[in-house]
Design a protein around this motif. Sequence first.
Motif, mmCIF file in Angstrom:
data_model
loop_
_atom_site.group_PDB
_atom_site.id
_atom_site.type_symbol
_atom_site.label_atom_id
_atom_site.label_comp_id
_atom_site.label_asym_id
_atom_site.label_seq_id
_atom_site.Cartn_x
_atom_site.Cartn_y
_atom_site.Cartn_z
ATOM 1 N N ASN A 65 23.896 -96.441 -34.962
ATOM 2 C CA ASN A 65 24.253 -95.768 -36.210
ATOM 3 C C ASN A 65 23.179 -94.701 -36.438
ATOM 4 O OD1 ASN A 65 24.425 -94.997 -38.925
ATOM 5 N ND2 ASN A 65 25.271 -96.974 -39.543
ATOM 6 N N LYS A 68 21.683 -93.876 -40.028
ATOM 7 C CA LYS A 68 20.792 -94.948 -40.476
ATOM 8 C C LYS A 68 19.485 -94.920 -39.685
ATOM 9 C CE LYS A 68 19.711 -98.735 -42.686
ATOM 10 N NZ LYS A 68 19.406 -98.700 -44.119
ATOM 11 N N GLU A 71 17.361 -92.074 -40.883
ATOM 12 C CA GLU A 71 16.791 -92.401 -42.200
ATOM 13 C C GLU A 71 15.564 -93.300 -42.056
ATOM 14 O OE1 GLU A 71 18.339 -95.094 -45.862
ATOM 15 O OE2 GLU A 71 19.832 -93.738 -45.026
#
Length: 197
Positions: A65, A68, A71
């Motif tokens: 992902n 994510k 981040e």
Amino acid sequence: MNRIICLTGGIGSGKTTVSNFFVEAGIPVYIADERAKAVMDEAELIAAVQALFDTPVILDNQRLNRPKLRELVFKDAELLGRLNAVVHPAVAEDFSKWLQQHQDAAFVIKESAILFESKTEGLCDEIILVTAPEEVRIQRVMLRDGVSRENVENIMINQIKDQEKRQYCHYIIENTDKSKTKLQVEKVISNILTKNK
């Protein structure tokens, strides 16, 4: 052996626009970020990346992902460094294979957003820096990726500033107007080909 011309620039500077102009001119272009995404979909690398984290929070349908992941690592410089240590060697191997497929080209472009951050500038015969005003770059990325200003600024913090990069670059392309950018690309191609003679 063809010349390797590296193309870099901070997020939102317009490296893709510039790369596309090189492609239109018949110059082979290796987009490191795109190739990294493909490499990161390989099972072996997924396992290596996931091993960096305490919980398997970065998997989505058996694939990484990326939003994510981005981040998480851009808030943690140490984790970003560990991730890069896993991904960069795999991308370097992929580039070597790609280079072999384009041996007939007078020169190739290797586009890398984190050329200096990954300390791979030594592989380049020459370097092109794509630049644009910071506010323009922020607005471009917010519009393109649908992310917040804070998200873009967090990424920018981890990238070396253009002012520092300029001293190591052979060509600067100011990317604020597409038609002017194309003319700059044409001039760069002409200069590189002249040196190759």
